[in-house]
Design a protein around this motif. Structure first.
Motif, PDB file in Angstrom:
ATOM      1  N   MET A   1     135.901 -29.874 -18.723  1.00  0.00           N
ATOM      2  CA  MET A   1     137.354 -30.025 -18.723  1.00  0.00           C
ATOM      3  C   MET A   1     138.018 -29.183 -17.638  1.00  0.00           C
ATOM      4  N   THR A   2     137.452 -28.015 -17.359  1.00  0.00           N
ATOM      5  CA  THR A   2     138.042 -27.119 -16.359  1.00  0.00           C
ATOM      6  C   THR A   2     137.524 -27.375 -14.955  1.00  0.00           C
ATOM      7  N   GLY A   3     136.570 -28.281 -14.818  1.00  0.00           N
ATOM      8  CA  GLY A   3     136.049 -28.605 -13.494  1.00  0.00           C
ATOM      9  C   GLY A   3     134.917 -27.708 -13.031  1.00  0.00           C
ATOM     10  N   VAL A   4     134.509 -26.742 -13.845  1.00  0.00           N
ATOM     11  CA  VAL A   4     133.383 -25.877 -13.482  1.00  0.00           C
ATOM     12  C   VAL A   4     132.112 -26.715 -13.401  1.00  0.00           C
ATOM     13  N   VAL A   5     131.991 -27.665 -14.327  1.00  0.00           N
ATOM     14  CA  VAL A   5     130.888 -28.633 -14.311  1.00  0.00           C
ATOM     15  C   VAL A   5     131.476 -29.978 -13.962  1.00  0.00           C
ATOM     16  N   SER A   6     131.004 -30.569 -12.883  1.00  0.00           N
ATOM     17  CA  SER A   6     131.580 -31.853 -12.453  1.00  0.00           C
ATOM     18  C   SER A   6     130.545 -32.692 -11.711  1.00  0.00           C
TER      19      SER A   6
ATOM     20  N   LEU B   1     125.343 -15.042 -35.033  1.00  0.00           N
ATOM     21  CA  LEU B   1     124.729 -16.338 -34.772  1.00  0.00           C
ATOM     22  C   LEU B   1     125.773 -17.444 -34.719  1.00  0.00           C
ATOM     23  N   ALA B   2     126.668 -17.442 -35.694  1.00  0.00           N
ATOM     24  CA  ALA B   2     127.706 -18.471 -35.741  1.00  0.00           C
ATOM     25  C   ALA B   2     128.593 -18.406 -34.505  1.00  0.00           C
ATOM     26  N   LEU B   3     128.981 -17.190 -34.122  1.00  0.00           N
ATOM     27  CA  LEU B   3     129.868 -17.020 -32.972  1.00  0.00           C
ATOM     28  C   LEU B   3     129.179 -17.418 -31.663  1.00  0.00           C
ATOM     29  N   VAL B   4     127.951 -16.942 -31.460  1.00  0.00           N
ATOM     30  CA  VAL B   4     127.231 -17.218 -30.214  1.00  0.00           C
ATOM     31  C   VAL B   4     126.937 -18.709 -30.064  1.00  0.00           C
ATOM     32  N   LEU B   5     126.462 -19.346 -31.131  1.00  0.00           N
ATOM     33  CA  LEU B   5     126.138 -20.771 -31.060  1.00  0.00           C
ATOM     34  C   LEU B   5     127.386 -21.615 -30.851  1.00  0.00           C
ATOM     35  N   THR B   6     128.455 -21.285 -31.562  1.00  0.00           N
ATOM     36  CA  THR B   6     129.694 -22.047 -31.394  1.00  0.00           C
ATOM     37  C   THR B   6     130.221 -21.911 -29.976  1.00  0.00           C
ATOM     38  N   ALA B   7     130.273 -20.680 -29.471  1.00  0.00           N
ATOM     39  CA  ALA B   7     130.775 -20.447 -28.120  1.00  0.00           C
ATOM     40  C   ALA B   7     129.870 -21.096 -27.076  1.00  0.00           C
ATOM     41  N   GLY B   8     128.554 -21.007 -27.274  1.00  0.00           N
ATOM     42  CA  GLY B   8     127.615 -21.586 -26.326  1.00  0.00           C
ATOM     43  C   GLY B   8     127.743 -23.093 -26.229  1.00  0.00           C
ATOM     44  N   PHE B   9     127.808 -23.750 -27.371  1.00  0.00           N
ATOM     45  CA  PHE B   9     127.942 -25.207 -27.361  1.00  0.00           C
ATOM     46  C   PHE B   9     129.309 -25.647 -26.832  1.00  0.00           C
ATOM     47  N   LEU B  10     130.373 -24.935 -27.220  1.00  0.00           N
ATOM     48  CA  LEU B  10     131.710 -25.315 -26.773  1.00  0.00           C
ATOM     49  C   LEU B  10     131.913 -25.076 -25.284  1.00  0.00           C
ATOM     50  N   SER B  11     131.123 -24.179 -24.693  1.00  0.00           N
ATOM     51  CA  SER B  11     131.306 -23.884 -23.276  1.00  0.00           C
ATOM     52  C   SER B  11     131.021 -25.102 -22.399  1.00  0.00           C
ATOM     53  N   VAL B  12     130.191 -26.021 -22.874  1.00  0.00           N
ATOM     54  CA  VAL B  12     129.845 -27.197 -22.063  1.00  0.00           C
ATOM     55  C   VAL B  12     131.038 -28.131 -21.888  1.00  0.00           C
ATOM     56  N   PRO B  13     131.686 -28.608 -22.975  1.00  0.00           N
ATOM     57  CA  PRO B  13     132.880 -29.442 -22.763  1.00  0.00           C
ATOM     58  C   PRO B  13     133.995 -28.702 -22.059  1.00  0.00           C
ATOM     59  N   VAL B  14     134.125 -27.411 -22.345  1.00  0.00           N
ATOM     60  CA  VAL B  14     135.152 -26.618 -21.654  1.00  0.00           C
ATOM     61  C   VAL B  14     134.852 -26.554 -20.162  1.00  0.00           C
ATOM     62  N   GLY B  15     133.576 -26.408 -19.807  1.00  0.00           N
ATOM     63  CA  GLY B  15     133.177 -26.386 -18.410  1.00  0.00           C
ATOM     64  C   GLY B  15     133.525 -27.687 -17.695  1.00  0.00           C
TER      65      GLY B  15
ATOM     66  N   ILE C   1     123.160 -26.503 -17.685  1.00  0.00           N
ATOM     67  CA  ILE C   1     124.055 -27.415 -16.976  1.00  0.00           C
ATOM     68  C   ILE C   1     124.878 -26.677 -15.922  1.00  0.00           C
ATOM     69  N   TYR C   2     125.050 -25.363 -16.113  1.00  0.00           N
ATOM     70  CA  TYR C   2     125.822 -24.566 -15.148  1.00  0.00           C
ATOM     71  C   TYR C   2     125.044 -24.292 -13.860  1.00  0.00           C
ATOM     72  N   PHE C   3     123.754 -24.632 -13.843  1.00  0.00           N
ATOM     73  CA  PHE C   3     122.944 -24.431 -12.638  1.00  0.00           C
ATOM     74  C   PHE C   3     122.863 -25.689 -11.779  1.00  0.00           C
ATOM     75  N   GLY C   4     123.595 -26.719 -12.197  1.00  0.00           N
ATOM     76  CA  GLY C   4     123.662 -27.921 -11.383  1.00  0.00           C
ATOM     77  C   GLY C   4     122.875 -29.086 -11.944  1.00  0.00           C
TER      78      GLY C   4
END
Length: 223
Positions: A218-223, A202-216, A37-40
């Protein structure tokens, strides 16, 4: 023989371990796909379309995707049923609460059951939101997953539901991977530390990876 294995606690734990690992492999692939999703919008929507054409021309349109869905449904149901039945056995074996909690019991271990319920409810909500569009917050656009994701995470409740579920997922993976390794006989004194490290990573990477989408979003990085 299959019925005898299923009726035993060891058999149910084995079913839980194998089905859990199948879902874990899917989660890794799903997280990697989500990060596109970060690639547009073009890249993300193209990826979603590609998922429906995997295996062509040998497989018809969406056949491979539906095959994956069937395997996942079987894994989820087998995991949930075996977990429920094992839980009921534990309660029948010890109907009274322990006076003292076992020492060194991790928070993830104590919340595995509640975490499983949270994840089960989340799966239903997630499908109704981004697959069928039934509870989607905006105007659901078939074939435009990028915009659908942005719509979902542009609402406070969409963010809260997803974040809570992903935190529960992280705890579930951290303890579940370790338990699966022990059930399948992969644990030993020489490998225990490595297995615990893998579970934590695994727990840390998957949690951070999935959470990065809503954070993206919310911060306007993904819009």
């Amino acid at each position: 023989m299959a019925r005898t294995v299923w009726d035993s606690s060891v058999g149910k734990k084995t079913v839980m371990a194998v089905s859990g690992l199948i879902m874990l492999l899917y989660l890794v692939a799903h997280m990697i796909g989500n990060l596109k999703i970060y690639f547009g919008a073009g890249e993300f929507n193209h990826y979603a379309h590609w998922l429906r054409t995997i295996g062509e021309p040998v497989m018809h349109y969406e056949w491979t995707l539906w095959l994956v869905r069937v395997v996942l449904v079987v894994a989820v149901v087998a995991h949930a049923v075996s977990a429920y039945q094992l839980s009921r056995r534990d309660i029948r074996a010890r109907p009274d609460r322990y006076v003292h909690r076992k020492p060194r019991t991790s928070y993830a271990t104590r919340t595995m059951r509640w975490g499983g319920i949270i994840l089960g409810l989340f799966i239903v909500w997630h499908l109704l939101d981004l697959t069928t569009g039934t509870v989607h917050s905006g105007v659901f656009q078939e074939g435009h997953p990028y915009q659908n994701v942005v719509d979902t995470f542009s609402t406070w409740y969409g963010d809260v539901v997803y974040i809570v579920a992903m935190l529960a997922l992280g705890l579930h993976i951290r303890h579940g991977f370790w338990s699966a390794a022990q059930t399948l006989g992969a644990g030993s004194r020489s490998r225990d530390r490595a297995l615990k490290t893998v579970a934590n990573v695994l727990a840390l990477v998957l949690t951070a990876g999935f959470l990065s989408v809503p954070v993206g979003v919310m911060t306007g990085v993904v819009s």
